[in-house]
Design an enzyme around this catalytic site. Structure first.
Site, short mmCIF file in Angstrom:
data_model
loop_
_atom_site.label_atom_id
_atom_site.label_comp_id
_atom_site.label_asym_id
_atom_site.label_seq_id
_atom_site.Cartn_x
_atom_site.Cartn_y
_atom_site.Cartn_z
CB SER A 80 -0.86 -0.01 1.27
OG SER A 80 -1.42 1.26 1.50
CD GLU A 84 -2.18 5.31 4.61
OE1 GLU A 84 -1.85 5.47 5.79
OE2 GLU A 84 -2.55 6.25 3.90
CE1 TYR A 123 -3.93 -1.68 5.71
CE2 TYR A 123 -2.92 0.36 4.93
CZ TYR A 123 -3.53 -0.85 4.67
OH TYR A 123 -3.73 -1.25 3.37
P1 NAP Z 1 -11.31 -4.56 2.16
O1 NAP Z 1 -12.50 -4.26 1.30
O2 NAP Z 1 -11.23 -3.97 3.52
O3 NAP Z 1 -11.20 -6.15 2.27
C1 NAP Z 1 -10.34 -6.76 3.21
C2 NAP Z 1 -10.54 -8.25 3.15
O4 NAP Z 1 -9.69 -8.88 4.09
C3 NAP Z 1 -11.98 -8.71 3.49
O5 NAP Z 1 -12.36 -9.71 2.59
C4 NAP Z 1 -11.81 -9.28 4.89
O6 NAP Z 1 -12.74 -10.31 5.21
C5 NAP Z 1 -10.40 -9.89 4.76
N1 NAP Z 1 -9.84 -10.22 6.06
C6 NAP Z 1 -9.81 -9.47 7.20
N2 NAP Z 1 -9.23 -10.13 8.20
C7 NAP Z 1 -8.88 -11.35 7.71
C8 NAP Z 1 -8.27 -12.50 8.27
N3 NAP Z 1 -7.90 -12.54 9.55
N4 NAP Z 1 -8.07 -13.59 7.48
C9 NAP Z 1 -8.46 -13.56 6.17
N5 NAP Z 1 -9.05 -12.51 5.59
C10 NAP Z 1 -9.27 -11.41 6.35
O7 NAP Z 1 -9.97 -4.14 1.39
P2 NAP Z 1 -9.73 -3.82 -0.17
O8 NAP Z 1 -9.96 -2.37 -0.39
O9 NAP Z 1 -10.42 -4.82 -0.99
O10 NAP Z 1 -8.15 -4.03 -0.26
C11 NAP Z 1 -7.60 -5.30 -0.55
C12 NAP Z 1 -6.16 -5.35 -0.05
O11 NAP Z 1 -5.41 -4.31 -0.65
C13 NAP Z 1 -6.01 -5.14 1.46
O12 NAP Z 1 -4.90 -5.92 1.87
C14 NAP Z 1 -5.68 -3.67 1.59
O13 NAP Z 1 -4.95 -3.43 2.78
C15 NAP Z 1 -4.84 -3.47 0.35
N6 NAP Z 1 -4.84 -2.13 -0.23
C16 NAP Z 1 -6.02 -1.51 -0.50
C17 NAP Z 1 -6.01 -0.27 -1.13
C18 NAP Z 1 -7.29 0.46 -1.49
O14 NAP Z 1 -7.22 1.66 -1.77
N7 NAP Z 1 -8.41 -0.24 -1.57
C19 NAP Z 1 -4.77 0.33 -1.48
C20 NAP Z 1 -3.60 -0.36 -1.18
C21 NAP Z 1 -3.64 -1.60 -0.58
P3 NAP Z 1 -14.12 -10.02 5.99
O15 NAP Z 1 -15.11 -9.68 4.92
O16 NAP Z 1 -14.42 -11.32 6.65
O17 NAP Z 1 -13.86 -8.91 6.95
O1 F7E Z 2 -8.95 8.20 4.15
C1 F7E Z 2 -9.31 11.68 5.31
C2 F7E Z 2 -8.38 10.76 6.09
O2 F7E Z 2 -9.95 6.14 5.12
C3 F7E Z 2 -8.46 9.06 3.14
C4 F7E Z 2 -7.22 2.20 2.58
O3 F7E Z 2 -7.77 1.48 1.51
O4 F7E Z 2 -6.05 3.67 1.10
C5 F7E Z 2 -6.99 3.64 2.16
O5 F7E Z 2 -6.48 4.35 3.28
C6 F7E Z 2 -8.18 10.44 3.72
C7 F7E Z 2 -7.37 10.42 5.00
O6 F7E Z 2 -8.32 5.99 3.17
C8 F7E Z 2 -12.58 11.38 6.85
O7 F7E Z 2 -7.83 11.43 7.23
C9 F7E Z 2 -11.25 12.98 6.23
O8 F7E Z 2 -6.39 11.41 4.94
O9 F7E Z 2 -10.57 6.83 2.77
P1 F7E Z 2 -9.54 6.74 3.84
P2 F7E Z 2 -6.77 5.89 3.55
O10 F7E Z 2 -6.54 6.15 4.99
O11 F7E Z 2 -6.02 6.73 2.57
C10 F7E Z 2 -4.76 3.11 1.41
C11 F7E Z 2 -3.91 3.19 0.17
C12 F7E Z 2 -4.85 1.76 1.99
O12 F7E Z 2 -3.97 0.92 1.80
C13 F7E Z 2 -5.91 1.54 3.01
O13 F7E Z 2 -6.18 0.15 3.19
O14 F7E Z 2 -9.42 11.04 4.03
N1 F7E Z 2 -10.63 11.80 5.91
N2 F7E Z 2 -12.43 12.74 6.80
C14 F7E Z 2 -11.44 10.80 6.29
N3 F7E Z 2 -11.29 9.46 6.17
C15 F7E Z 2 -12.31 8.67 6.62
N4 F7E Z 2 -12.21 7.34 6.48
N5 F7E Z 2 -13.43 9.22 7.21
C16 F7E Z 2 -13.61 10.57 7.36
O15 F7E Z 2 -14.63 11.01 7.88
#
Ligand code: NAP
Ligand code: F7E
Length: 327
Positions: free
Chosen positions: A127, A129, A151
Site C-alpha cells: 500500500s 500508506e 496499518y
Molecule cells: P477490504 O474491502 O477492507 O477487504 C479486506 C478483506 O480482508 C476482506 O475480505 C476481509 O474479510 C479480509 N480479512 C480481514 N481479516 C482477515 C483474516 N484474519 N483472514 C483472512 N481474511 C481477512 O480491502 P480492499 O480495499 O479490498 O483491499 C484489498 C487489499 O489491498 C487489502 O490488503 C488492503 O490493505 C490493500 N490495499 C487496498 C487499497 C485500497 O485503496 N483499496 C490500497 C492499497 C492496498 P471479511 O469480509 O471477513 O472482513
Molecule cells: O482516508 C481523510 C483521512 O480512510 C483518506 C485504505 O484502503 O487507502 C486507504 O487508506 C483520507 C485520510 O483511506 C474522513 O484522514 C477525512 O487522509 O478513505 P480513507 P486511507 O486512509 O487513505 C490506502 C492506500 C490503503 O492501503 C488503506 O487500506 O481522508 N478523511 N475525513 C477521512 N477518512 C475517513 N475514512 N473518514 C472521514 O470522515
C-alpha cells in the site's frame, strides 16, 4: 484452466479480481473467514462461480488446507485489516492480520510447494500508506518508506517479507504498491464512499449533514477495476518484482466533495458538511501521489477511469441504491 486462490475475496478488490479472473477463464477459489461470515451470501449471489473455502490469515494450517484444496497456480493475498483509522485502536490485531498474516501466507505457500518453490505465484497487496510522511514527490518503488499508522507499519512488514521470500527461496512473489482505489463496492468507512453515500441521501432528502475529519488530505485516487488488472499483469511476468500502481494525479478531500455534490446538483456543500475531531487521525498522511512509470513500461498498465468519472460512477451507484430503498 489456470487456478487462483484469493484471500480477502469478500472485500472490494476481491470482488473485482474474482470477476476479472473468471472472465479470463480461471477457476477461482476464495478464502472466507469465520464460522458464519455474513458476506458469504453476497459472494454466492454476485460471484456464484467462485468456490468458497474457509480459512483465516491468522491460522497457517487453515491456509495449508485451502491451498491443498485449491491447488492454485496463483495466490493473491488481499486479506487484511485495511481501515487505517481502526488500526490505531486495534494496533496489535492489525499487526497480526495485516503484517504477520503475510508471513503466514508466504510460509503456507512455501510449505505447500515442496521442492518446486516457483509452483505458486504469489501477489501481496502492499500500500501507498507505507510512504506515510512522504520523503519524495511523486512516490516510486525507490522512495524511502516512512509509515504513519499501525496499518502502514504492518504493510511495510508484509512488503519486505514478500521481498525476503523472493530473495531467500526464489519464490515468484510480487508486491503491488497500490495507491487508493475506490469503486461503488468500496466499504462505507472509507472517505470516498462515506461521501458518495451521504451525497445521495442528501440529494434525496434523506439526510441533512455529513461529519468528516481532515478535508485537506490529498490522495491519488483510482478505480479498483483498473487496479486489479495491474495485479494480474504483475503475476504474469516471467520474474516477480515490485510495482507502484497509481494515476499520477492527486486531489484533496475537498475536491472530492466538489465533484460529488456538483454531480448530484448541489452547488454549495458547505452547509451540509462539518468537521468532527473524532475523524481526525493521531498522525496524518498529508499527500500521496504515485509514479507508476515502471508499471506502464514493464506491465503495459495504465489507468482508464479518470478521477471525475470515478466520483460520478460512485455517486450514480449510491443514488440508484438509495432510490431503491425506503427510509
Ligand atoms: P477490504 O474491502 O477492507 O477487504 C479486506 C478483506 O480482508 C476482506 O475480505 C476481509 O474479510 C479480509 N480479512 C480481514 N481479516 C482477515 C483474516 N484474519 N483472514 C483472512 N481474511 C481477512 O480491502 P480492499 O480495499 O479490498 O483491499 C484489498 C487489499 O489491498 C487489502 O490488503 C488492503 O490493505 C490493500 N490495499 C487496498 C487499497 C485500497 O485503496 N483499496 C490500497 C492499497 C492496498 P471479511 O469480509 O471477513 O472482513
Ligand atoms: O482516508 C481523510 C483521512 O480512510 C483518506 C485504505 O484502503 O487507502 C486507504 O487508506 C483520507 C485520510 O483511506 C474522513 O484522514 C477525512 O487522509 O478513505 P480513507 P486511507 O486512509 O487513505 C490506502 C492506500 C490503503 O492501503 C488503506 O487500506 O481522508 N478523511 N475525513 C477521512 N477518512 C475517513 N475514512 N473518514 C472521514 O470522515
Amino acid at each position: 484452466m489456470p487456478r487462483a486462490l484469493i484471500t480477502g475475496v469478500t472485500g472490494q478488490d476481491g470482488y473485482y479480481l474474482s470477476k476479472l479472473l473468471l472472465e479470463k477463464g480461471y477457476e477461482v477459489y476464495g478464502l472466507v473467514r469465520g464460522q458464519n461470515n455474513p458476506k458469504i451470501d453476497f459472494i454466492r449471489e454476485e460471484l456464484p462461480d467462485v468456490t468458497i473455502l474457509t480459512g483465516d490469515l491468522l491460522d497457517v494450517s487453515s491456509l495449508l488446507r485451502a491451498l491443498g484444496k485449491a491447488n492454485p497456480d496463483e495466490f493473491y493475498n488481499l486479506g487484511a485489516i485495511s481501515f487505517v483509522a481502526y488500526s490505531w485502536e486495534n494496533a496489535s490485531l492489525t499487526s497480526d492480520v495485516t503484517g504477520k498474516g503475510v508471513l503466514n501466507a508466504l510460509e503456507a505457500v512455501r510449505l505447500h510447494s515442496g521442492d518446486d518453490l516457483r509452483k505458486v505465484r504469489f501477489y501481496q497487496a502492499s500500500s501507498s500508506e507505507m510512504f506515510g510522511k512522504v520523503q519524495q514527490v511523486p512516490q516510486s518503488e525507490m522512495t524511502l518508506l516512512w509509515p504513519r499508522s499501525p496499518y502502514g507499519v504492518a504493510k511495510v512488514f508484509g512488503h519486505y517479507m514478500t521481498i525476503n521470500y523472493r530473495e531467500s527461496y526464489g519464490m515468484h512473489a510480487s508486491s503491488g504498491i497500490l495507491f487508493n482505489h475506490e469503486s461503488p463496492m468500496r466499504g462505507p468507512e472509507f472517505v470516498t464512499r462515506k461521501i458518495t453515500m451521504a451525497v445521495a441521501r442528501i440529494a434525496l432528502g434523506k439526510q441533512k449533514r455529513l461529519a468528516l475529519g481532515n478535508l485537506d488530505a490529498q490522495r491519488d485516487w483510482g478505480f479498483a477495476g483498473d487496479y486489479v488488472d495491474a495485479m494480474w499483469r504483475m503475476v504474469q511476468q516471467p520474474e516477480a518484482d515490485d510495482y507502484v500502481v497509481s494515476t499520477g494525479h492527486t486531489h484533496s478531500v475537498r475536491s472530492f466533495l466538489d465533484v460529488a455534490f456538483n454531480h448530484a446538483g448541489i452547488s454549495n456543500w458547505d452547509k451540509h458538511v462539518y468537521q468532527d475531531p473524532d475523524f481526525f487521525r493521531p498522525a496524518e498522511v498529508d499527500l500521496l501521489v504515485g509514479d507508476a512509470s515502471k508499471a506502464k513500461e514493464v506491465l503495459g498498465w495504465e489507468p482508464k477511469v479518470s478521477f471525475e468519472d470515478l466520483v460520478r460512477m460512485m455517486v450514480d451507484s449510491d443514488l440508484e441504491r438509495e432510490r431503491a430503498t425506503k427510509d
